[in-house]
Scaffold this active site. Sequence first.
Site, mmCIF file in Angstrom:
data_model
loop_
_atom_site.group_PDB
_atom_site.id
_atom_site.type_symbol
_atom_site.label_atom_id
_atom_site.label_comp_id
_atom_site.label_asym_id
_atom_site.label_seq_id
_atom_site.Cartn_x
_atom_site.Cartn_y
_atom_site.Cartn_z
ATOM 1 N N ARG A 2 18.416 38.385 -44.704
ATOM 2 C CA ARG A 2 19.236 37.344 -44.069
ATOM 3 C C ARG A 2 18.415 36.525 -43.091
ATOM 4 O O ARG A 2 18.904 36.061 -42.054
ATOM 5 C CB ARG A 2 20.456 37.953 -43.365
ATOM 6 C CG ARG A 2 21.347 38.786 -44.269
ATOM 7 C CD ARG A 2 21.931 37.975 -45.435
ATOM 8 N NE ARG A 2 22.646 38.845 -46.352
ATOM 9 C CZ ARG A 2 22.093 39.406 -47.430
ATOM 10 N NH1 ARG A 2 20.825 39.176 -47.740
ATOM 11 N NH2 ARG A 2 22.797 40.186 -48.225
ATOM 12 N N SER A 58 30.986 38.245 -44.324
ATOM 13 C CA SER A 58 30.347 39.312 -43.547
ATOM 14 C C SER A 58 29.908 38.780 -42.186
ATOM 15 O O SER A 58 29.083 37.862 -42.114
ATOM 16 C CB SER A 58 29.137 39.863 -44.301
ATOM 17 O OG SER A 58 29.537 40.403 -45.547
ATOM 18 N N GLU A 113 25.498 37.905 -38.545
ATOM 19 C CA GLU A 113 24.995 36.935 -39.531
ATOM 20 C C GLU A 113 25.439 35.535 -39.123
ATOM 21 O O GLU A 113 24.799 34.547 -39.437
ATOM 22 C CB GLU A 113 25.561 37.239 -40.932
ATOM 23 C CG GLU A 113 24.853 38.343 -41.682
ATOM 24 C CD GLU A 113 25.263 38.383 -43.138
ATOM 25 O OE1 GLU A 113 25.500 37.308 -43.719
ATOM 26 O OE2 GLU A 113 25.346 39.485 -43.693
#
Length: 339
Positions: A164, A238, A335
């Site tokens: 990520r 998420s 995130e």
Amino acid sequence: MNIQENISLKAFNTFGLDATAQYFTEVKTVEALVEVLSLETFKNTPKLFLGGGSNILLTKDFEGLVIKIDIQGIAKVDENENHVYLRAGAGVVWHEFVLHCIANDWAGVENLSLIPGTVGAAPMQNIGAYGIEIKDVFEKLEALNLKTLEIEVFTLEQCHFGYRESIFKNSHKDQYVILNVTFKLSKTPNFHIEYGAIKDTLKEMGIEQLSIKAISDAVIHIRQSKLPNPAEIGNSGSFFKNPEIPKAQFDILKEKFPHIVSFPSVNPELIKVPAGWLIEQAGWKGFRDGQIGVHAKQALVLVNYGGGNGNAIKELAYKIQDSINEKFGILLHPEVNFI
């Protein structure tokens, strides 16, 4: 060029948060983007670039210029015996790009079905799901240097993709705007069904003949069964990354929590622990505080039930982080980008 004032951003973020932009405009071409950025009026004005708004948490009104990137188009730019190279505009909806590939029987992104957001945002955080990441199909991208207003090309190696992560979230943060991305798709599929519940879902759906369409359908089924539709309940998918911890630390946790779930990491010295499992074990799954909370089916998803406040969601995220750190000694990292 149409620059509007005092525009609600509620329709431009998947959390559905009603923050206001002091100035707002949409650009559909690179030329239009350069033109806006060249305006003397906004030279020193703070700027926020939006794609699908699926990876941001608006905690206040934005005092500056919000620019929505709506550069469209998918084109085949090269082809050989084994691969097809597709260039997609930064404003293309990611799932529409995936469906385009599947319709043409080009493999590589089927495991990434139904991920919210746009093509331009995908490489910024190296989106991934079910064993596949953007870096696995990435060829290159073009980005506008915000200082020089020149277009620069970034290759796979130059993007420094991590979990990520990319150079655009670290050393080059706020220095570039991604304009388009070129992907390398395979004419011969290499199926990835071991990760998550894909294999079991294919059985449940009665699919015996593997295909990229079948895998995509299974992924869509899984995501729709676990994740709320942002059109119905505001969310950004998420909220936290899955933490990766040293094997020695995991072994200690395993003794204390025998049922702890884990996955191998790319780094053999690290173990990946699902953030959703940690959050659920700490008792947050289904938690609700007024108009915000933690989704009842997926603890990794923070939600706005309608009329929620971005600061309240941020504070909830901090409380969850503290709770997990206290119980497991693991610090969760978001995130989502806080604005």
